[in-house]
Structures are given as C-alpha cells and as structure tokens.
Write a protein that holds these residues in place. Structure first.
Motif, PDB file in Angstrom:
ATOM      1  N   GLU A  98       0.832  -1.197   0.000  1.00  0.00           N
ATOM      2  CA  GLU A  98       0.000   0.000   0.000  1.00  0.00           C
ATOM      3  C   GLU A  98       0.874   1.257   0.000  1.00  0.00           C
ATOM      4  O   GLU A  98       0.578   2.252  -0.654  1.00  0.00           O
ATOM      5  CB  GLU A  98      -0.912   0.032   1.229  1.00  0.00           C
ATOM      6  CG  GLU A  98      -2.082  -0.936   1.165  1.00  0.00           C
ATOM      7  CD  GLU A  98      -1.732  -2.332   1.647  1.00  0.00           C
ATOM      8  OE1 GLU A  98      -0.532  -2.631   1.824  1.00  0.00           O
ATOM      9  OE2 GLU A  98      -2.662  -3.131   1.844  1.00  0.00           O
ATOM     10  N   PHE A 101       2.207   1.946  -3.489  1.00  0.00           N
ATOM     11  CA  PHE A 101       1.176   2.536  -4.346  1.00  0.00           C
ATOM     12  C   PHE A 101       0.981   4.012  -4.021  1.00  0.00           C
ATOM     13  O   PHE A 101       0.784   4.837  -4.905  1.00  0.00           O
ATOM     14  CB  PHE A 101      -0.152   1.787  -4.177  1.00  0.00           C
ATOM     15  CG  PHE A 101      -0.194   0.494  -4.944  1.00  0.00           C
ATOM     16  CD1 PHE A 101       0.100   0.488  -6.296  1.00  0.00           C
ATOM     17  CD2 PHE A 101      -0.522  -0.699  -4.328  1.00  0.00           C
ATOM     18  CE1 PHE A 101       0.066  -0.698  -7.023  1.00  0.00           C
ATOM     19  CE2 PHE A 101      -0.561  -1.882  -5.041  1.00  0.00           C
ATOM     20  CZ  PHE A 101      -0.267  -1.885  -6.387  1.00  0.00           C
ATOM     21  N   ASN A 157      -4.482   2.516   1.771  1.00  0.00           N
ATOM     22  CA  ASN A 157      -5.216   1.284   1.464  1.00  0.00           C
ATOM     23  C   ASN A 157      -6.096   1.385   0.236  1.00  0.00           C
ATOM     24  O   ASN A 157      -6.843   0.478  -0.060  1.00  0.00           O
ATOM     25  CB  ASN A 157      -6.117   0.846   2.632  1.00  0.00           C
ATOM     26  CG  ASN A 157      -5.320   0.042   3.628  1.00  0.00           C
ATOM     27  OD1 ASN A 157      -4.192  -0.327   3.346  1.00  0.00           O
ATOM     28  ND2 ASN A 157      -5.900  -0.211   4.777  1.00  0.00           N
ATOM     29  N   GLN A 158      -6.015   2.513  -0.480  1.00  0.00           N
ATOM     30  CA  GLN A 158      -6.787   2.562  -1.717  1.00  0.00           C
ATOM     31  C   GLN A 158      -6.102   1.676  -2.744  1.00  0.00           C
ATOM     32  O   GLN A 158      -4.883   1.561  -2.736  1.00  0.00           O
ATOM     33  CB  GLN A 158      -6.832   3.994  -2.242  1.00  0.00           C
ATOM     34  CG  GLN A 158      -7.912   4.805  -1.568  1.00  0.00           C
ATOM     35  CD  GLN A 158      -8.029   6.166  -2.203  1.00  0.00           C
ATOM     36  OE1 GLN A 158      -7.023   6.730  -2.603  1.00  0.00           O
ATOM     37  NE2 GLN A 158      -9.227   6.678  -2.297  1.00  0.00           N
ATOM     38  N   PRO A 159      -6.891   1.076  -3.633  1.00  0.00           N
ATOM     39  CA  PRO A 159      -6.241   0.254  -4.658  1.00  0.00           C
ATOM     40  C   PRO A 159      -5.334   1.128  -5.513  1.00  0.00           C
ATOM     41  O   PRO A 159      -5.692   2.242  -5.874  1.00  0.00           O
ATOM     42  CB  PRO A 159      -7.418  -0.299  -5.472  1.00  0.00           C
ATOM     43  CG  PRO A 159      -8.587   0.545  -5.133  1.00  0.00           C
ATOM     44  CD  PRO A 159      -8.346   1.130  -3.781  1.00  0.00           C
ATOM     45  N   GLY A 160      -4.143   0.624  -5.801  1.00  0.00           N
ATOM     46  CA  GLY A 160      -3.169   1.428  -6.515  1.00  0.00           C
ATOM     47  C   GLY A 160      -3.137   1.118  -7.998  1.00  0.00           C
ATOM     48  O   GLY A 160      -3.782   0.196  -8.479  1.00  0.00           O
ATOM     49  N   ASP A 161      -2.348   1.912  -8.703  1.00  0.00           N
ATOM     50  CA  ASP A 161      -2.213   1.749 -10.138  1.00  0.00           C
ATOM     51  C   ASP A 161      -0.875   1.058 -10.424  1.00  0.00           C
ATOM     52  O   ASP A 161       0.186   1.665 -10.319  1.00  0.00           O
ATOM     53  CB  ASP A 161      -2.275   3.125 -10.798  1.00  0.00           C
ATOM     54  CG  ASP A 161      -2.116   3.016 -12.307  1.00  0.00           C
ATOM     55  OD1 ASP A 161      -2.249   1.894 -12.833  1.00  0.00           O
ATOM     56  OD2 ASP A 161      -1.855   4.042 -12.943  1.00  0.00           O
ATOM     57  N   ILE A 198       2.658  -9.313  -5.131  1.00  0.00           N
ATOM     58  CA  ILE A 198       1.483  -9.434  -5.991  1.00  0.00           C
ATOM     59  C   ILE A 198       1.806 -10.275  -7.209  1.00  0.00           C
ATOM     60  O   ILE A 198       2.883 -10.206  -7.774  1.00  0.00           O
ATOM     61  CB  ILE A 198       0.866  -8.083  -6.432  1.00  0.00           C
ATOM     62  CG1 ILE A 198       1.895  -7.213  -7.142  1.00  0.00           C
ATOM     63  CG2 ILE A 198       0.254  -7.341  -5.278  1.00  0.00           C
ATOM     64  CD1 ILE A 198       1.250  -5.977  -7.741  1.00  0.00           C
ATOM     65  N   HIS A 200       1.339 -10.563 -10.619  1.00  0.00           N
ATOM     66  CA  HIS A 200       0.934  -9.744 -11.758  1.00  0.00           C
ATOM     67  C   HIS A 200       1.956  -9.974 -12.855  1.00  0.00           C
ATOM     68  O   HIS A 200       3.165  -9.803 -12.642  1.00  0.00           O
ATOM     69  CB  HIS A 200       0.891  -8.278 -11.342  1.00  0.00           C
ATOM     70  CG  HIS A 200       0.307  -7.359 -12.374  1.00  0.00           C
ATOM     71  ND1 HIS A 200       0.937  -7.098 -13.572  1.00  0.00           N
ATOM     72  CD2 HIS A 200      -0.835  -6.641 -12.390  1.00  0.00           C
ATOM     73  CE1 HIS A 200       0.195  -6.256 -14.278  1.00  0.00           C
ATOM     74  NE2 HIS A 200      -0.883  -5.963 -13.582  1.00  0.00           N
TER      75      HIS A 200
END
Lengths: 383, 129
Positions: A98, A101, A157-161, A198, A200
């Motif tokens: 987090e 991000f 904690n916001q979803p990141g790019d 992650i 990805h």
C-alpha cells in the motif's frame, strides 16, 4: 553497507506502512520512522540486535508519532484513540505494498514519485537520493516534502495503479549508478519485493527485463569508459546467474498468457542473452517480438528498434525501408540509418550520417561513440 | 531532465543601472519570488548571476602559454548575464519557466520579454547501444 543498514532499509517501509494505516498523516509518520531509524542505527550496533527488530522499531516510531499527535493541540480528540494502540494488531502484517502505491500515486510527477519511493519505501536518505540524481540536497528535500503534501490527502489502502508503479521503478532502474547508491540494483530490489507480494504478469515482466539488462552491465562499458554496443560486447562478462533468473521469471509470466509491454521487452532481452555470439542472434524472432511490442504500445521508440531488427533479419535495405516510414526526428533515427548504410556498402553516406547523429547525441558517451564511427569511416575513405 | 536557462543581455554596462529605485526593486522582488518558487518545487539545481559584460575579459593562450587578455567589447555583442540550472520533468516545463523569467518587469513594470536561451544538459548515464 552493513547488515544493520540492510535490515533497517527492509524494515523501514513496513513500519511506515503500519503507522499510516493506523494514523494516516504521511508527513508525520515518515518523520517518526526516520527518528526511529536514527535511534536504531545508533543503538543496535552498540548493544546488539533486539530480539524482534521490527517490534522495536514499531514501538519507537509509534511513541514518536504519539508525541507528535499530542503536540498538535488541534488534534486533541484523536489523542485518546492514538494513545492506546490496540494490542491485537496482527504484528507481522505487511503494509509496504500500500505504501508503494501511495508513493507512486498518479497525482505525483515522475520525479516526485521517484524521490518519495526511494525515501519512504527504499529507505534511502535524502542526501543519498540527491547525490544519485546530481541535485543539491536542499532541492531533493523540497521535492520530497512537496510530494508528501501531495499524497497526504490520499487515503491509505486505496487500490493502486500497478502501471504507474512499474513506470516509476523502471525510471529508477534506468538512472543506473552515480553517487554511492546503485539505483539499478535498488530498483531491482524494490521490484523483487513487489513481485513477491502481488501476482501480476507485468510486474514479473519488468523484473525479468531488469535482470536481463542488468546482466549485461559489466560488458556495456569498456575499461576506458567507452560505450560498447551490444554486438561488440564480450559476452563472457554477462552475468549468467542473473540471466537464468530473468529467463525463469519471464517464462512464468508469459505462461499466464496476458502479454504486456514489459514482458515483450524482456523476451527480446532474453533472445539476446541466449545468443553465444552476436552472429547467432535470432533476429527473426526478435522482429516478431517487436511486432508484438508495437501492437501493444504503439511506441515510436519500439518502432525504431523494430526497424533496426528488420535490418538485421532481412538485410540493410529492408531495414532502411522500415526506417523510412518513421519520423526522422526520432532519437537515434540518424544513427540507425548510418549503421545500415554502412552495412549496405555505402560508407560515404554512413560517415555523413554518423557525424550528423553525433551532433544531436543526448549523452557524452553516445556522442563519443558516434564521433569515432564517423572518424573510422572517414579514415577508410581517405586511404 | 536538466536544462540551463541562460539570460543573455547586450554588451556594456547592465541597463538597470539607469533604472529608478522602484523599478529596480520590483525587478529584484520578481526574481526573488521566481527563485523561491523554483526552490519550493524542488526544481532548482543551481543559479548564478555574472558580473557585467563591461567587466568581462576574453583570454587566450599566447605562444608561451601565458594568458593574453582582451576587453572591453562592443555593445552589439550578446553576453551571458546569469543562468538557472533546473531539473524538470518535461522540456515544456523548461520553456514555461524560461518564458516566466523572460517576462521579468523592467522600467515602469513593463515585461522585459528578454531572450532566454534554453539548453539541455547532456544526459547521464548513457543508454546501451
């Protein structure tokens, strides 16, 4: 760099992430972690490592954070909650993802995101970052504090790019090595951490690309500091361990069948790594990967590199034809044309174009290389 | 990417020596706030002002390697008066900053719109060939 420093740099972002999740306030949390790091760097080498280094740092940083919150009279109401950190926190929870991000938030300019990431996630000092980017320490400090202000309103904690994070990490990687910090190695370290957290395919693709490019670094410059082009590199200097790891990482990524920009670039790097001599390079496959890359990104630099690869696969005439379809103002367009004219048996045009390319070269080593190419051909033409 | 923004002025003495105190003050205040803005943005790498063209010397080595100096120069020639070294994200940002510096206030507060030469520093490190 000592073991304590390594350990502190690994732990710093974890502690910072924890403070951010609990209290928000990026600037204050970062200051608290910095103070805890200084205390640890002072105490640990003298008194030995604590049993639980992360818990030790967390405790000191939390205390500093609470002091800060107490000192802010406007925040009285939050004081009560802050003064009693809940004991049931999962102690080994990892918040660094987090944090990364946040530091690479799209609201930040690339330079700001780089500075904040190296400081908050990489655990480098402002002085080290300033030296690495050849700017005064005060300038870097301003850049970092401005970046902190920009993200202070961003909720943790916001979803990141992911794409933005990868761009930032690749920029750090390409900065290479100046000052006492090896930024390429640092970028690899951070990308490795990210890849471990992650699943990805493009994170893996970038890691593979970095490893494969980094493997060639010992061969990229000659003993006198000259740039050595890929075709002329002493391939016995390539780091086979990094190549093997890069190929493994890439294969796992490509197996997921979700191709992306970094995977395609890594695949091209892997094909170069696979050739024992420049002559053995599988240019036909490389052209196919460039086709893929152009399809994925429509990037003009990829198109230029594709034209060069076409010249290797199908001969200089085909390469020049591919080049003719591109904007001549593209970086290295003239240098690529010079190279292909020479291979096509036209040293007069090649010499002229090498000299022209040297005039607009973006770096001193590149200018040096192109100037020497022009001089070499001119000497041949005179004799 | 780093750029040098160079302020070039005609030769001779600096023209502001003939300005009113108020005009001069306004000009200085502008530069001060422009520089502060660059600093706060984390973009300022270096800044220097040079002594006036009528103080300049041109130097070359004589046959014995000793310096031969030359000056004062004709006023028609352009001279570097000072420069900013900035580290910015895009060339457009460098041009924008140059335009702001160019519009520094002169006599009566009128923008000078002087020529600022913008030059990119050679990049480092070099990319692989």
């Amino acid at each position: 760099v000592t073991n304590v420093q390594h350990l502190l740099r690994d732990l710093a972002p974890q502690v910072l992430g924890m403070l951010l999740r609990r209290y928000g306030d990026f600037a204050a949390a970062e200051d608290a972690v910095q103070e805890a790091l200084i205390a640890a760097a002072d105490t640990w080498p003298r008194e030995g490592l604590p049993d639980k280094p992360r818990a030790w740092l967390t405790q000191v940083a939390t205390r500093r954070m609470i002091d800060h919150i107490r000192a802010e009279s406007a925040r009285r109401e939050r004081e009560a909650a802050a003064a009693e950190p809940s004991q049931d926190e999962t102690p080994e929870r990892d918040d660094t993802l987090e944090l990364l991000f946040m530091c690479c938030h799209p609201a930040l300019s690339p330079a700001s995101a780089i500075a904040l990431t190296l400081r908050a996630v990489g655990g480098l000092t402002t002085r080290q970052i300033a030296q690495a980017y050849l700017v005064p320490e005060a300038t870097m400090a301003q850049r970092i504090s401005r970046a902190k202000r920009t993200v202070s309103g961003v909720r943790f904690n916001q979803p990141g790019d992911v794409a933005t994070v990868l761009r930032v990490l690749y920029l750090v990687f390409n900065e290479g090595y100046s000052g006492d910090v090896d930024l390429a190695a640092e970028a690899i370290r951070l990308t490795r951490q990210l890849a471990a957290k992650i699943n990805h395919e493009e994170v893996a693709g970038l890691l593979a690309l970095m490893l494969l490019q980094h493997a060639r670094r010992p061969a990229r410059t000659g003993p006198d500091g000259r740039l050595v082009p890929l075709a002329e590199q002493d391939r016995s200097l390539w780091n086979t361990r990094l190549i093997a790891e890069g190929v493994d990482v890439l294969q796992a990524a490509v197996g997921r069948d979700r191709l992306g920009d970094f995977q395609a670039q890594a695949a091209i790097a892997a094909l170069h790594a696979d050739a024992r001599t420049a002559e053995e390079t599988d240019w036909v496959q490389i052209v196919e990967w460039y086709d893929e890359l152009v399809r994925l990104t429509d990037n003009p630099v990829a198109r230029l590199n594709r034209a060069v690869a076409v010249g290797q696969a199908d001969g200089p005439r085909a390469g020049l034809a591919a080049l003719a379809e591109l904007d001549p103002a593209l970086p290295r367009h003239t240098a690529a044309a010079a190279y292909m004219h020479e291979r096509d048996g036209d040293p007069v045009t090649a010499a002229r174009l090498y000299a022209e390319a040297a005039r607009s070269a973006p770096s001193l080593p590149e200018r040096d290389h192109l100037t020497r190419q022009a001089a070499r051909l001119n000497a041949q033409l005179r004799s | 990417m780093k750029y040098m923004l160079m302020m070039n002025v005609p030769g001779g003495a600096y023209p502001y020596t003939q300005w009113s105190a108020q005009d001069w003050q306004r000009h200085l205040a502008f530069l001060k706030s422009f520089n502060a803005k660059l600093t706060q943005a984390g973009e300022l790498v270096a800044i220097e002002a040079l002594s006036a063209p009528d103080q300049a010397k041109r130097v070359r080595a004589g046959d014995d390697g000793q310096p031969i100096t030359d000056g004062v120069f004709p006023e028609a020639k352009e001279f570097l008066a000072g420069y900013w070294l900035v580290d910015v994200d895009t060339p457009q940002r460098a041009y924008q900053l140059a335009a702001e510096a160019s519009a520094a206030p002169g006599p009566g507060g009128k923008p000078l719109n002087m020529d600022i030469e913008v030059r990119q520093l050679m990049r480092s490190p070099a990319e692989e060939l």
